[in-house]
Design a protein around this motif. Structure first.
Motif, PDB file in Angstrom:
ATOM      1  N   GLY A  22       0.830  -1.212   0.000  1.00 59.72           N
ATOM      2  CA  GLY A  22       0.000   0.000   0.000  1.00 59.72           C
ATOM      3  C   GLY A  22       0.860   1.255   0.000  1.00 59.72           C
ATOM      4  N   ILE A  23       1.969   1.179   0.742  1.00 61.16           N
ATOM      5  CA  ILE A  23       2.907   2.314   0.769  1.00 61.16           C
ATOM      6  C   ILE A  23       3.541   2.515  -0.602  1.00 61.16           C
ATOM      7  CG2 ILE A  23       5.088   3.136   1.718  1.00 61.16           C
ATOM      8  CD1 ILE A  23       4.281   1.748   4.361  1.00 61.16           C
ATOM      9  N   TYR A  24       3.935   1.385  -1.235  1.00 61.88           N
ATOM     10  CA  TYR A  24       4.487   1.460  -2.594  1.00 61.88           C
ATOM     11  C   TYR A  24       3.502   2.160  -3.529  1.00 61.88           C
ATOM     12  CZ  TYR A  24       8.642  -1.609  -2.294  1.00 61.88           C
ATOM     13  OH  TYR A  24       9.874  -2.133  -2.035  1.00 61.88           O
ATOM     14  N   GLU A  25       2.246   1.727  -3.453  1.00 58.02           N
ATOM     15  CA  GLU A  25       1.223   2.272  -4.342  1.00 58.02           C
ATOM     16  C   GLU A  25       1.002   3.757  -4.080  1.00 58.02           C
ATOM     17  OE1 GLU A  25      -3.487   1.479  -5.442  1.00 58.02           O
ATOM     18  OE2 GLU A  25      -2.329  -0.037  -4.346  1.00 58.02           O
ATOM     19  N   SER A  26       0.943   4.131  -2.797  1.00 58.57           N
ATOM     20  CA  SER A  26       0.766   5.543  -2.448  1.00 58.57           C
ATOM     21  C   SER A  26       1.948   6.379  -2.914  1.00 58.57           C
ATOM     22  CB  SER A  26       0.588   5.690  -0.932  1.00 58.57           C
ATOM     23  OG  SER A  26      -0.578   5.030  -0.503  1.00 58.57           O
ATOM     24  N   PHE A  27       3.140   5.798  -2.765  1.00 65.60           N
ATOM     25  CA  PHE A  27       4.355   6.499  -3.190  1.00 65.60           C
ATOM     26  C   PHE A  27       4.341   6.735  -4.703  1.00 65.60           C
ATOM     27  CE2 PHE A  27       8.801   6.272  -4.687  1.00 65.60           C
ATOM     28  CZ  PHE A  27       9.302   7.393  -4.053  1.00 65.60           C
ATOM     29  N   ASP A  28       3.988   5.690  -5.450  1.00 69.22           N
ATOM     30  CA  ASP A  28       3.911   5.824  -6.911  1.00 69.22           C
ATOM     31  C   ASP A  28       2.894   6.894  -7.300  1.00 69.22           C
ATOM     32  OD1 ASP A  28       5.808   3.906  -7.370  1.00 69.22           O
ATOM     33  OD2 ASP A  28       4.375   2.279  -7.718  1.00 69.22           O
ATOM     34  N   GLU A  29       1.754   6.884  -6.625  1.00 68.44           N
ATOM     35  CA  GLU A  29       0.713   7.858  -6.927  1.00 68.44           C
ATOM     36  C   GLU A  29       1.164   9.274  -6.593  1.00 68.44           C
ATOM     37  OE1 GLU A  29      -3.981   8.793  -5.853  1.00 68.44           O
ATOM     38  OE2 GLU A  29      -2.981   7.012  -5.034  1.00 68.44           O
TER      39      GLU A  29
ATOM     40  N   ILE B 184       4.295  10.402  -6.455  1.00 72.79           N
ATOM     41  CA  ILE B 184       5.298  10.823  -7.438  1.00 72.79           C
ATOM     42  C   ILE B 184       4.618  11.234  -8.741  1.00 72.79           C
ATOM     43  CG2 ILE B 184       7.222  10.038  -8.875  1.00 72.79           C
ATOM     44  CD1 ILE B 184       7.994  10.630  -5.999  1.00 72.79           C
ATOM     45  N   HIS B 185       3.625  10.451  -9.160  1.00 72.94           N
ATOM     46  CA  HIS B 185       2.882  10.778 -10.376  1.00 72.94           C
ATOM     47  C   HIS B 185       2.195  12.136 -10.243  1.00 72.94           C
ATOM     48  CE1 HIS B 185       0.333  10.297 -13.908  1.00 72.94           C
ATOM     49  NE2 HIS B 185      -0.697  10.627 -13.144  1.00 72.94           N
ATOM     50  N   ASN B 186       1.562  12.358  -9.099  1.00 75.47           N
ATOM     51  CA  ASN B 186       0.866  13.620  -8.881  1.00 75.47           C
ATOM     52  C   ASN B 186       1.821  14.805  -8.863  1.00 75.47           C
ATOM     53  OD1 ASN B 186      -1.625  12.401  -8.773  1.00 75.47           O
ATOM     54  ND2 ASN B 186      -1.661  12.229  -6.542  1.00 75.47           N
ATOM     55  N   LEU B 187       3.005  14.597  -8.268  1.00 72.51           N
ATOM     56  CA  LEU B 187       4.006  15.666  -8.252  1.00 72.51           C
ATOM     57  C   LEU B 187       4.481  15.972  -9.667  1.00 72.51           C
ATOM     58  CD1 LEU B 187       6.112  14.640  -5.120  1.00 72.51           C
ATOM     59  CD2 LEU B 187       4.709  16.695  -5.353  1.00 72.51           C
ATOM     60  N   LYS B 188       4.712  14.921 -10.446  1.00 75.23           N
ATOM     61  CA  LYS B 188       5.174  15.107 -11.825  1.00 75.23           C
ATOM     62  C   LYS B 188       4.101  15.798 -12.661  1.00 75.23           C
ATOM     63  CE  LYS B 188       7.273  11.717 -13.899  1.00 75.23           C
ATOM     64  NZ  LYS B 188       7.558  10.343 -14.374  1.00 75.23           N
ATOM     65  N   GLU B 189       2.841  15.463 -12.394  1.00 72.82           N
ATOM     66  CA  GLU B 189       1.748  16.047 -13.167  1.00 72.82           C
ATOM     67  C   GLU B 189       1.241  17.352 -12.549  1.00 72.82           C
ATOM     68  OE1 GLU B 189       0.733  14.824 -16.093  1.00 72.82           O
ATOM     69  OE2 GLU B 189       2.393  13.388 -15.851  1.00 72.82           O
ATOM     70  N   LEU B 190       1.907  17.826 -11.475  1.00 70.71           N
ATOM     71  CA  LEU B 190       1.564  19.074 -10.797  1.00 70.71           C
ATOM     72  C   LEU B 190       0.159  19.059 -10.195  1.00 70.71           C
ATOM     73  CD1 LEU B 190       3.155  21.589 -13.322  1.00 70.71           C
ATOM     74  CD2 LEU B 190       4.067  20.892 -11.109  1.00 70.71           C
ATOM     75  N   LYS B 191      -0.299  17.845  -9.816  1.00 69.76           N
ATOM     76  CA  LYS B 191      -1.578  17.744  -9.122  1.00 69.76           C
ATOM     77  C   LYS B 191      -1.408  18.053  -7.639  1.00 69.76           C
ATOM     78  CE  LYS B 191      -3.583  14.359 -12.309  1.00 69.76           C
ATOM     79  NZ  LYS B 191      -4.125  12.986 -12.462  1.00 69.76           N
ATOM     80  N   THR B 192      -0.201  17.866  -7.141  1.00 71.17           N
ATOM     81  CA  THR B 192       0.117  18.221  -5.763  1.00 71.17           C
ATOM     82  C   THR B 192       1.491  18.885  -5.751  1.00 71.17           C
ATOM     83  OG1 THR B 192       1.177  16.082  -5.310  1.00 71.17           O
ATOM     84  CG2 THR B 192      -1.172  16.282  -4.785  1.00 71.17           C
ATOM     85  N   GLY B 193       1.849  19.466  -4.613  1.00 70.74           N
ATOM     86  CA  GLY B 193       3.162  20.076  -4.472  1.00 70.74           C
ATOM     87  C   GLY B 193       3.104  21.248  -3.515  1.00 70.74           C
ATOM     88  N   THR B 194       4.264  21.677  -3.103  1.00 68.93           N
ATOM     89  CA  THR B 194       4.379  22.826  -2.206  1.00 68.93           C
ATOM     90  C   THR B 194       5.512  23.722  -2.686  1.00 68.93           C
ATOM     91  OG1 THR B 194       3.622  21.496  -0.316  1.00 68.93           O
ATOM     92  CG2 THR B 194       4.760  23.560   0.185  1.00 68.93           C
TER      93      THR B 194
END
Length: 318
Positions: free
Chosen positions: A82-89, A91-101
């Motif tokens: 589950g941690i692997y999956e959350s981590f992948d998600e 990273i994907h969101n950061l790359k796609e600028l869906k999340t970030g700070t």
């Protein structure tokens, strides 16, 4: 369960194998789902059990049943995967600028001038990116940038580039300075209309007998104002008030408390409607400074911070 060999590495594939066997109800079904052969999967289970020094499955006429050690392995494998999956998600969101700070520093008056309208536009475009604004003096901002506490900072470019600098400056604007007088002040009579200037020009030398309202001495603006006055032959101006905020100086000028020199960038974006006369300073005083987004040289800049910088320079038309 005895301690497993120190060289044993519980990789993601092993976790998936055991978890799938449990959820599919057997090795045959799991092998089919995993697209591996049944003998190969059986060998993998045996290898994992040997490395752990524990039996994960009890073979019964009705099929495989988890042992206590097996139940613990399954619980942990589900958690880790589950941690692997959350981590992948993530990273994907950061790359796609869906999340970030993004943490951006600015002096108080620059933060108030430069960011509000832009931030509203930026949030609409990138609602998942959180922007933290840190307000501090220029010296404090430089220290925060050096210490990695900021991604970006709105700073004045040094008049003379240092031979070795820790920062990279990404130019935003060229800012000048203006003389502010109370409405109808007699010194304004010395102002001249000069071709190439957008407003009347007043030489600061005419301010030698005036009372000044100055920025606080720990602000870079103070250094610039004092440099202008020194060039005008006013080395020791009579000062009755010092302020951190430019709007405070403007209020005081409007009230007739004295005269002031402020940045044109602030004056242009001010929301105040005060009885103040405003004049440009002759270019011979070299009264310009470069305003930039500064980053720490050779440091990592997140995708969110990069996009913030791109959008901000576009917003300002740089």
């Amino acid at each position: 369960m005895k301690n497993f060999d120190k060289g044993f590495f519980m990789n993601q594939k092993d976790l998936v194998y055991i978890k799938t066997i449990v959820e599919e109800g057997g090795i045959t079904q799991a092998a089919r789902k995993l697209y591996v052969s049944q003998p190969s999967l059986s060998q993998s289970v045996k290898r994992i059990e040997e490395a752990l020094g524990a039996t994960l499955f009890k073979r019964t006429p009705k099929g495989l049943v988890l042992t206590p050690e097996g139940r613990e392995y399954y619980r942990m494998s589900s958690k880790v995967l589950g941690i692997y999956e959350s981590f992948d998600e993530e990273i994907h969101n950061l790359k796609e600028l869906k999340t970030g700070t993004v943490t951006v520093g600015a002096t108080p008056h620059r933060g108030m001038l430069l960011f509000p309208e832009f931030l509203a536009e930026f949030y609409m475009k990138y609602p998942g990116i959180k922007v933290n604004i840190v307000e501090a003096t220029t010296d404090e901002l430089e220290m925060l940038l050096l210490n990695g506490k900021l991604d970006l900072a709105v700073l004045r470019e040094p008049a003379k580039p240092a031979p070795v600098s820790s920062f990279e400056y990404h130019g935003l604007a060229r800012d000048s300075f203006l003389v502010l007088l109370p409405k109808g002040h007699p010194v304004g009579e010395y102002a001249e209309t000069v071709e190439g200037y957008s407003r009347k020009v007043l030489d600061p030398k005419w301010l030698s007998e005036e009372t000044f309202l100055l920025p606080e001495s720990n602000l870079r603006l103070y250094e610039s104002v004092m440099s202008i006055l020194k060039m005008a032959g006013i080395s020791s101006p009579k000062c009755v008030y010092r302020a951190v905020y430019m709007e405070t100086l403007i209020h005081l000028v409007a009230a007739g408390a004295g005269v002031a020199i402020v940045s044109a960038g602030y004056w242009k974006r001010r929301s105040l409607n005060k009885p103040v006369d405003c004049y440009q300073i002759p270019e011979s005083y070299g009264t310009f400074w470069g305003v930039s987004l500064a980053t720490l040289k050779d440091s990592y800049l997140s995708r969110a911070a990069q996009r913030f910088m791109e959008e901000y320079t576009r917003y300002l038309g740089v």
